[in-house]
Design a protein around this motif. Structure first.
Motif, mmCIF file in Angstrom:
data_model
loop_
_atom_site.group_PDB
_atom_site.id
_atom_site.type_symbol
_atom_site.label_atom_id
_atom_site.label_comp_id
_atom_site.label_asym_id
_atom_site.label_seq_id
_atom_site.Cartn_x
_atom_site.Cartn_y
_atom_site.Cartn_z
ATOM 1 N N SER A 21 33.589 16.758 38.087
ATOM 2 C CA SER A 21 33.355 15.596 38.939
ATOM 3 C C SER A 21 34.634 14.792 39.151
ATOM 4 C CB SER A 21 32.286 14.700 38.307
ATOM 5 O OG SER A 21 32.610 14.478 36.948
ATOM 6 N N THR A 22 35.544 14.833 38.138
ATOM 7 C CA THR A 22 36.794 14.096 38.309
ATOM 8 C C THR A 22 37.800 14.947 39.071
ATOM 9 O OG1 THR A 22 37.637 14.926 36.231
ATOM 10 C CG2 THR A 22 36.477 12.823 36.169
ATOM 11 N N ALA A 23 38.749 14.267 39.718
ATOM 12 C CA ALA A 23 39.718 14.982 40.552
ATOM 13 C C ALA A 23 40.600 15.879 39.690
ATOM 14 C CB ALA A 23 40.574 13.987 41.329
ATOM 15 N N TRP A 24 41.102 15.345 38.545
ATOM 16 C CA TRP A 24 42.009 16.144 37.713
ATOM 17 C C TRP A 24 41.264 17.303 37.062
ATOM 18 C CZ3 TRP A 24 40.891 16.575 32.521
ATOM 19 C CH2 TRP A 24 39.997 15.624 31.998
ATOM 20 N N GLY A 25 40.001 17.051 36.709
ATOM 21 C CA GLY A 25 39.209 18.120 36.097
ATOM 22 C C GLY A 25 38.981 19.259 37.074
ATOM 23 N N ALA A 26 38.633 18.899 38.304
ATOM 24 C CA ALA A 26 38.396 19.917 39.327
ATOM 25 C C ALA A 26 39.673 20.697 39.604
ATOM 26 C CB ALA A 26 37.895 19.255 40.611
ATOM 27 N N TRP A 27 40.800 19.947 39.607
ATOM 28 C CA TRP A 27 42.074 20.607 39.894
ATOM 29 C C TRP A 27 42.431 21.577 38.768
ATOM 30 C CZ3 TRP A 27 46.960 20.835 37.646
ATOM 31 C CH2 TRP A 27 47.949 21.401 38.459
ATOM 32 N N LEU A 28 42.244 21.123 37.495
ATOM 33 C CA LEU A 28 42.555 21.996 36.360
ATOM 34 C C LEU A 28 41.659 23.228 36.362
ATOM 35 C CD1 LEU A 28 43.275 19.721 33.272
ATOM 36 C CD2 LEU A 28 44.767 21.410 34.308
ATOM 37 N N ASN A 29 40.355 23.009 36.638
ATOM 38 C CA ASN A 29 39.434 24.140 36.690
ATOM 39 C C ASN A 29 39.876 25.154 37.729
ATOM 40 O OD1 ASN A 29 37.769 23.321 34.675
ATOM 41 N ND2 ASN A 29 36.317 22.272 36.032
ATOM 42 N N ALA A 30 40.245 24.619 38.913
ATOM 43 C CA ALA A 30 40.653 25.518 39.987
ATOM 44 C C ALA A 30 41.957 26.219 39.643
ATOM 45 C CB ALA A 30 40.809 24.725 41.292
ATOM 46 N N ALA A 31 42.871 25.491 38.957
ATOM 47 C CA ALA A 31 44.167 26.076 38.636
ATOM 48 C C ALA A 31 44.021 27.184 37.597
ATOM 49 C CB ALA A 31 45.118 24.998 38.127
ATOM 50 N N LEU A 32 43.066 27.019 36.675
ATOM 51 C CA LEU A 32 42.916 28.016 35.618
ATOM 52 C C LEU A 32 42.012 29.170 36.024
ATOM 53 C CD1 LEU A 32 42.684 25.721 32.478
ATOM 54 C CD2 LEU A 32 44.543 27.234 33.118
ATOM 55 N N SER A 33 41.215 28.960 37.062
ATOM 56 C CA SER A 33 40.350 30.048 37.512
ATOM 57 C C SER A 33 41.155 31.035 38.334
ATOM 58 C CB SER A 33 39.210 29.496 38.358
ATOM 59 O OG SER A 33 38.458 28.584 37.610
ATOM 60 N N THR A 34 40.722 32.284 38.307
ATOM 61 C CA THR A 34 41.406 33.274 39.129
ATOM 62 C C THR A 34 40.387 33.983 39.995
ATOM 63 O OG1 THR A 34 41.159 34.918 37.401
ATOM 64 C CG2 THR A 34 43.257 33.754 37.490
ATOM 65 N N GLN A 35 40.862 34.421 41.152
ATOM 66 C CA GLN A 35 40.021 35.237 42.000
ATOM 67 C C GLN A 35 40.460 36.668 41.818
ATOM 68 O OE1 GLN A 35 39.572 33.700 45.910
ATOM 69 N NE2 GLN A 35 38.368 32.125 44.881
ATOM 70 N N GLY A 36 39.517 37.503 41.489
ATOM 71 C CA GLY A 36 39.919 38.874 41.247
ATOM 72 C C GLY A 36 40.070 39.618 42.546
ATOM 73 N N HIS A 37 41.295 40.000 42.849
ATOM 74 C CA HIS A 37 41.428 40.870 44.017
ATOM 75 C C HIS A 37 42.344 42.046 43.734
ATOM 76 C CE1 HIS A 37 45.088 38.643 44.315
ATOM 77 N NE2 HIS A 37 44.424 37.521 44.471
ATOM 78 N N MET A 38 42.846 42.141 42.487
ATOM 79 C CA MET A 38 43.675 43.298 42.181
ATOM 80 C C MET A 38 42.767 44.494 41.908
ATOM 81 S SD MET A 38 46.720 42.418 42.474
ATOM 82 C CE MET A 38 47.725 43.648 41.676
ATOM 83 N N PRO A 39 43.143 45.664 42.403
ATOM 84 C CA PRO A 39 42.336 46.853 42.113
ATOM 85 C C PRO A 39 42.380 47.186 40.628
ATOM 86 C CG PRO A 39 44.348 47.427 43.271
ATOM 87 C CD PRO A 39 44.274 45.934 43.271
ATOM 88 N N SER A 40 41.242 47.600 40.078
ATOM 89 C CA SER A 40 41.176 47.807 38.637
ATOM 90 C C SER A 40 41.038 49.271 38.256
ATOM 91 C CB SER A 40 40.013 47.033 38.050
ATOM 92 O OG SER A 40 38.801 47.587 38.492
ATOM 93 N N PHE A 41 40.885 50.155 39.227
ATOM 94 C CA PHE A 41 40.810 51.552 38.825
ATOM 95 C C PHE A 41 41.362 52.472 39.911
ATOM 96 C CE2 PHE A 41 36.828 50.565 40.854
ATOM 97 C CZ PHE A 41 36.627 51.629 41.704
ATOM 98 N N GLY A 42 41.863 53.612 39.470
ATOM 99 C CA GLY A 42 42.319 54.633 40.396
ATOM 100 C C GLY A 42 43.657 54.296 41.033
ATOM 101 N N ARG A 43 44.114 55.196 41.899
ATOM 102 C CA ARG A 43 45.406 55.014 42.550
ATOM 103 C C ARG A 43 45.256 54.513 43.971
ATOM 104 N NH1 ARG A 43 48.923 60.305 42.132
ATOM 105 N NH2 ARG A 43 50.614 58.827 42.476
ATOM 106 N N GLY A 44 44.038 54.334 44.442
ATOM 107 C CA GLY A 44 43.847 53.912 45.821
ATOM 108 C C GLY A 44 43.894 55.097 46.768
#
Lengths: 349, 318
Positions: free
Chosen positions: A166-189
């Motif tokens: 709910s707080t601005a700094w809390g939301a910012w920290l949460n967003a900064a520490l969260s990651t979006q997974g978009h790296m491939p995790s298996f195989g060579r593509g």
């Protein structure tokens, strides 16, 4: 020089002989190839005929000589699973592993030298302590766990809700520490670029490079701390030596002393350890490739074990043995050439 | 090499405990909170593992206590958790806390067992190589070189794979603890042998060995009763790191499916079992046992580092 070379070659041949005997003994005792090749419904008489035809009833030394002779000609038999020459299967899987090892080695070389040198020059700096701390954690995390953590962070993604959203700094920290997974995790593509023969490369397309990133980091993570610590220890020792003190007294710029005079002698033991570590690297490719389903030699070997695909297991052991022996011999020779204190004549000092 | 813990007892009136308390080891331990913390964590994990049957709320080996409907419940701080399972459950519905306790027990048992075997083989071979020299030395050290050039993990994987394929998966699973101790013990003895040999080579030129020879003592007696006690310091120091390595090797073998079966898991096989559910969002099944493994290995490694710094006479007596 000739004597040294001969001695090393004799040693290498002896090791190869031992490996081949072990590999062959495995071949003779592992699983039942007939059961792997034919279905349930094939009668016992046909199985016996097949056994005879394959020469599985001959005495040990006859089978070994046949095996060694064939192996010298590059014939390791047919893979039971792929139904094609074992060497062919290995050749197809080799480029993937080599590219993975290349990626990891690149990371190791690019990172370990500057970090190692820095933490040797300034051992009490905050950054050096941080690197040393990270490196002991790195040694303690098994490579497959590093790989799993990388997958969780970079390809599945984590959402942190630790701080009040709910707080601005809390939301910012949460967003900064969260990651979006978009790296491939298996195989060579699928965007591999064909180079030649069995060699399709990951290195020539963006998607291919993306697939290579996480496995390379995982594989490098286990060697990197070791090299950082080694370079640091060697460098610190070299910095204590008389010639460095003399160079300082002479007024040579510190940068020149560190990177020209000291680094040269630091790298000597690093070459030896690096050569020995290639063996460890091959072992760790098995783990890394298993986690990332990287279609290289390691994964192939593990699959071969689970399928009791004996010719493939034996061929893998022999090829890996050759890689070990060749690199170890080369490292010894290079070490002998660059280090003038090594007696090349092979006589005890 | 001079040692500080195994110095000969000059005054028999002072007990071993007193000597340990007055030693440099105890002195520096009292001044190093990092080492104290590591030892506390390590002892905590060991006692948790030993007391697992009493600490664990459920018995993970008892199929009657498992309900498949309870599978993949998250730990208490995540939404959707169940109060009965503090750390959540795994894919089979086993309580994760209980199974981690039992898993740590298995990992530690294999780690210490394998190191005991390594030390036994390594000390005997190292003493023989160093003291007898000549052909015995050449043969044993060449063997050690070859084995080390392949890396211990590679040897362990190959031996594990071959043993499993030869004996069959079911048999291997039944005797997995014993098998892993044997495999890791056999794969890593060269480390001990080399260390022991190096310090034996330094010791055997000393006068007390000549004195013992002049008195007519046999070489076996000189090796084990006279030389061995003076090589204990380096053995002690590498033992810590070797335990950590053995635990990691066990985890690696289990992860590859060459170790503990999922019905009787170690930390490594828990990580392996959980990895299959990582993509479906159940990260805790693999990452919580992973965290326990890292803490365990890290505390042992840090203790080993500290011990090496303290016990290396070059550093403080220099």
């Amino acid at each position: 020089m000739i004597a040294f070379l001969t001695k090393r070659l004799m040693h290498a041949l002896l090791v190869m002989f031992v490996i081949s005997v072990i590999a062959f003994a495995i071949q003779g005792n592992l699983g039942d190839p007939i059961q792997q090749m034919v279905g349930q419904s094939v009668p016992e008489s046909e199985r016996a005929a097949l056994r005879d035809q394959l020469g599985l009833n001959d005495p040990f030394h006859v089978q070994y000589l046949r095996f060694a002779g064939n192996a010298l000609q590059g014939d390791f038999g047919y893979s039971y699973f792929y139904r094609e020459p074992a060497l062919e299967v290995i050749a197809r899987h080799l480029p993937a592993t080599l590219e993975l090892v290349f990626g990891a080695s690149l990371l190791i070389v690019l990172l370990s030298v500057p970090i190692g040198v820095f933490s040797a020059i300034k051992p009490h700096a905050l950054l050096s302590r941080f690197f040393m701390g990270v490196s002991i954690v790195g040694i303690s995390v098994p490579v497959f766990l590093t790989a799993i953590i990388l997958i969780q962070i970079f390809s599945i993604g984590i959402s942190v809700t630790l701080f009040p959203g709910s707080t601005a700094w809390g939301a910012w920290l949460n967003a900064a520490l969260s990651t979006q997974g978009h790296m491939p995790s298996f195989g060579r593509g699928y965007e591999l670029v064909h180079v030649m023969g069995h060699w399709d490369t990951n290195l020539a397309s963006f998607d291919g490079l993306k697939h290579l990133v996480l496995p390379s980091i995982a594989l490098a993570s286990i060697m990197l701390p070791l090299f950082i610590r080694l370079i640091r220890a060697e460098m610190m020792e070299v910095l204590q030596s008389e010639y460095v003190k003399f160079a300082r007294a002479k007024g040579i710029a510190p940068r020149r002393i560190h990177f020209l005079h000291a680094l040269k002698n630091t790298m000597l033991p690093v070459i030896t350890v690096g050569g020995v570590q290639i063996g460890t690297m091959v072992a760790y490719t098995i783990l890394t490739e298993t986690v990332f389903q990287w279609p290289g030699l390691g994964l192939m070997f593990l699959d071969a074990i689970n399928r009791a695909d004996i010719p493939l297991i034996v061929a893998y052991l022999m090829i890996v043995g050759v890689i070990f022996v060749v690199t170890n011999t080369l490292v010894d020779l290079i070490y002998g050439l660059v280090n003038p204190t090594v007696k090349l004549t092979g006589k005890p000092a | 090499m001079s040692t500080n813990t195994s110095s000969p007892a000059a005054t028999p009136a002072v007990g071993r405990w007193q000597r340990l308390r007055d030693s440099y080891l105890a002195y520096s331990f009292k001044r190093d909170w990092g080492a104290q913390l590591c030892l506390a964590i390590l002892l905590g994990l060991i006692s948790m593992a030993l007391l697992a049957p009493w600490l664990a709320p459920t018995d993970p080996y008892d199929l009657a206590q498992i309900d498949i409907l309870d599978s993949e419940l998250p730990p208490f701080w995540v939404d959707g958790s169940d109060a009965r399972y503090t750390l959540g459950t795994d894919a089979q519905g086993r309580d994760l806390w209980s199974i981690i306790l039992y898993g740590t027990r298995v990992s530690l048992l294999i780690g210490f067992g394998a190191v005991l075997l390594q030390a036994l083989l390594g000390v005997v071979f190292g003493l023989m190589a160093g003291y007898l020299g000549g052909r015995v030395d050449a043969f044993l050290m060449r063997l050690a070189d070859i084995q080390l050039s392949f890396s211990t993990l590679m040897v362990a994987i190959v031996v594990g794979a071959v043993v499993k394929a030869t004996l069959g998966g079911a048999f291997y699973s039944d005797y997995a603890v014993l098998m892993l101790i044997l495999i890791i013990g056999l794969a890593e003895w060269p480390q001990y042998a080399r260390t022991v040999r190096a310090s034996v080579l330094g010791e055997k030129r000393k006068e007390y060995v000549d004195a013992a020879k002049t008195m007519g003592l046999g070489s076996r007696r000189i090796m084990f009763r006279h030389v061995l006690p003076n090589t204990l310091t380096p053995i002690f120091v590498i033992s810590t790191v070797q335990v950590a390595n053995a635990i990691i090797s066990e985890a690696a073998l289990s992860f590859l499916g060459l170790g503990m079966p999922e019905t009787h898991p170690s930390l490594g096989s828990l990580i392996k079992a959980g990895f299959d559910y990582l993509q479906s969002g159940s990260w805790w099944i693999t990452l919580i046992p992973g965290a326990v493994l890292v803490v365990l290995v890290l505390s042992i490694n840090l203790l080993g580092d500290w011990l090496r710094d303290v016990m290396n006479p070059r550093l403080y007596k220099g």
